[in-house]
Motif scaffolding. Structure first.
Motif, mmCIF file in Angstrom:
data_model
loop_
_atom_site.group_PDB
_atom_site.id
_atom_site.type_symbol
_atom_site.label_atom_id
_atom_site.label_comp_id
_atom_site.label_asym_id
_atom_site.label_seq_id
_atom_site.Cartn_x
_atom_site.Cartn_y
_atom_site.Cartn_z
ATOM 1 N N ALA A 48 -7.669 -2.663 -1.788
ATOM 2 C CA ALA A 48 -8.542 -2.337 -2.569
ATOM 3 C C ALA A 48 -7.584 -1.727 -4.069
ATOM 4 C CB ALA A 48 -9.419 -1.203 -2.261
ATOM 5 N N THR B 195 -4.595 -2.869 -4.925
ATOM 6 C CA THR B 195 -4.128 -4.372 -5.727
ATOM 7 C C THR B 195 -5.295 -4.672 -6.434
ATOM 8 O OG1 THR B 195 -4.360 -5.566 -3.829
ATOM 9 C CG2 THR B 195 -2.239 -4.458 -4.232
ATOM 10 N N LEU B 196 -6.565 -4.480 -6.003
ATOM 11 C CA LEU B 196 -7.886 -5.253 -6.723
ATOM 12 C C LEU B 196 -8.121 -4.335 -7.861
ATOM 13 C CD1 LEU B 196 -9.673 -6.656 -3.810
ATOM 14 C CD2 LEU B 196 -8.637 -7.886 -5.523
ATOM 15 N N GLY B 197 -7.413 -3.142 -8.149
ATOM 16 C CA GLY B 197 -7.616 -2.266 -8.970
ATOM 17 C C GLY B 197 -8.981 -1.403 -8.751
#
Ligand SMILES: Nc1ncnc2c1ncn2[C@@H]1O[C@H](COP(=O)(O)OP(=O)(O)O)[C@@H](O)[C@H]1O
Ligand SMILES: [Mg+2]
Lengths: 212, 258
Positions: A118, A120-122
């Motif tokens: 989550a 790394t997906l911003g």
């Protein structure tokens, strides 16, 4: 026959107190339990330790004792609550502790990789909790929450000792007055219906969220 | 092509990182230019994952500096304390990177399609209709058209990892980070993931790949780094690196991998 109908009607009234305690406790204890679980898991040590103590007290002493304490001991120190509020306070505090432990276990069971993915997906922390973590926790905790909820139905009968006219007390009053055991049987049926409805409801939920 | 300043996608300088007393990265320097594929190899425990995770701040560095496309994500001041850019700047820089994990880390409660749509919709605030074609296109690209409605648990490991790649790509990153993307897969499934990665490389996606797949590194990488004990022991272009390693430790490692 008329007498039986009359008995059932009286007991329906008693079941209202039972249902009221059940529903309000659930509505209060579930979110409170979630907050306590998050607090328990927070890196703020004093908060976590304090909540650990709270959970230990609530789970380590009988609910009956907690009820008596709120009902009889609090007035002695000047805190006077209406009967139903006293019962609800004890039930909510007690059940929130159990739910907190269930939620804590559920949250801890979500792999660290989910948070990392989550991130790394911003996704922000609140968004991660709402969209990624809680839905998975929800599914994991359904069976234990279902168990506790069914326990709560039966635990509501403890208010019997507080002279509140719940299902069980109404049944006993009639039994003593009429020397007839039927009200106990009817009470059993009432409890069974409530737990059956809950069991069915949770099964549906589990089926719905168990598809992945 | 010369590595002009404007093409520099990632520069790490003097990166240090410890876990307690355990110094895992002991001063790492590296650069990656646009369209390059950097392969990081080395024995287990040498700090490869930690280095990769420092790039996108899953781990915080203790010393050194990190530059993303010429902008500082982290710098070290005179006293030797690493400091990160402000929250907003960090978010912006980190949003330029996507990551693929060894364990896939797909969201198990969402379908394949929902996994891809999640971040573009809820992080970027894009409309569903806007993202849908992009997501479908990406699924097509990783060879998973028709699996939109499947849950991750219904897919093979190789398929899950390809979904994870598509999910990261859905955020349109400039740099893709891979941490041993095929290590959790059955040998017969690694090929399909490596193929997807090679296609990405062929499209000039900038990639940093920690891997044990020497054939992949040799074929797809533009630069190879061999790490051991928190140091870069040897690096170079794949041809010379693999056919003519200079360091004894590199040779020993490569021997072992065969
Ligand atoms: N979160 C962590 N906490 C403590 N030690 C860690 C952590 N992550 C990695 N390490 C340690 O750092 C060293 C390097 O690990 P890692 O970067 O995962 O190596 P590699 O990916 O090359 O196998 C290992 O000794 C490992 O035990
Ligand atoms: Mg690793």
């Amino acid at each position: 026959m008329d007498k039986l109908l009359d008995t059932v009607l009286q007991m329906l009234e008693g079941s209202q107190i039972t249902l009221e305690i059940f529903c309000i406790t659930l509505v209060l204890a579930l979110p409170l339990g979630m907050l306590v679980a998050l607090g328990r898991l927070s890196p703020v040590r004093p908060l976590s330790r304090l909540l650990e103590l709270y959970i230990w007290l609530m789970r380590g002493t009988p609910l009956m004792l907690q009820l008596l304490f709120v009902y009889f001991a609090l007035p002695m120190v000047g805190v006077r609550l209406p009967d139903i509020a006293a019962a609800l306070l004890a039930f909510t505090l007690n059940y929130a502790a159990y739910f907190a432990e269930i939620f804590r276990a559920g949250i801890s069971a979500v792999p660290k990789g989910q948070y990392e993915a989550a991130k790394t997906l911003g996704m922000s922390y609140p968004l991660t909790m709402r969209r990624v973590i809680f839905p998975q926790v929800f599914r994991m905790v359904l069976p234990p929450v279902s168990n506790e909820t069914i326990n709560l139905v039966k635990d509501t009968s403890l208010v019997y000792i507080l002279a509140m006219n719940d299902l069980l007390r109404v049944a006993r009053t009639i039994v003593q007055r009429e020397f007839d055991m039927t009200p106990f049987l009817i009470a059993a049926v009432f409890y069974l219906v409530m737990t059956a409805v809950l069991t069915w409801g949770f099964k549906k939920l589990e089926a719905h969220y168990g598809k992945y | 092509m010369a590595n002009t300043e404007s093409e520099l996608m990632l520069r790490m300088h003097g990166i240090k990182k410890s876990f307690g007393e355990n110094e895992v990265l002991k001063g790492i320097d590296l650069t990656v230019a646009r369209g390059e594929v950097l392969a990081i190899i080395g024995p287990s425990g040498s700090g490869k994952s930690t280095l990769l995770r420092c790039i996108n701040r899953l781990e915080e560095i203790d010393g050194g500096s990190i530059e993303i496309e010429g902008e500082f994500l982290a710098v070290t001041d005179e006293e030797g304390h690493a400091a990160y850019a402000g929250a907003k700047k960090c978010r912006e820089l980190l949003s330029r990177m996507g990551m693929v994990f060894q364990q896939f880390n797909l969201f198990p409660h969402m379908t394949v399609l929902e996994n891809l749509l999640e971040a573009p919709i809820h992080v970027k605030g894009l409309a569903r209709e806007e993202v849908l074609p992009v997501a479908r296109e990406l699924l097509n690209k990783v060879g998973l058209t028709g699996k939109e409605k499947a849950y991750p648990s219904e897919l093979s490991g190789g398929q899950q990892q390809r979904v994870a790649i598509a999910r990261a790509l859905a955020m349109k990153p400039d740099i893709m980070l891979f941490d041993e993307p095929t290590s959790a897969l059955d040998p017969e499934l690694t090929g399909e993931v490596l193929k997807t990665m090679k296609e990405l490389a062929a499209e000039r996606m900038t990639m940093v790949v920690v891997t044990h797949e020497m054939a992949f590194a040799r074929e797809a990488a533009s630069h190879v780094i061999f790490m051991e004990g928190g140091h870069i022991v040897e690096q170079g272009a794949p041809e010379s690196f693999f056919s003519n390693p200079k360091e004894g430790r590199t040779r020993a490692f490569l021997q072992n991998m065969l």
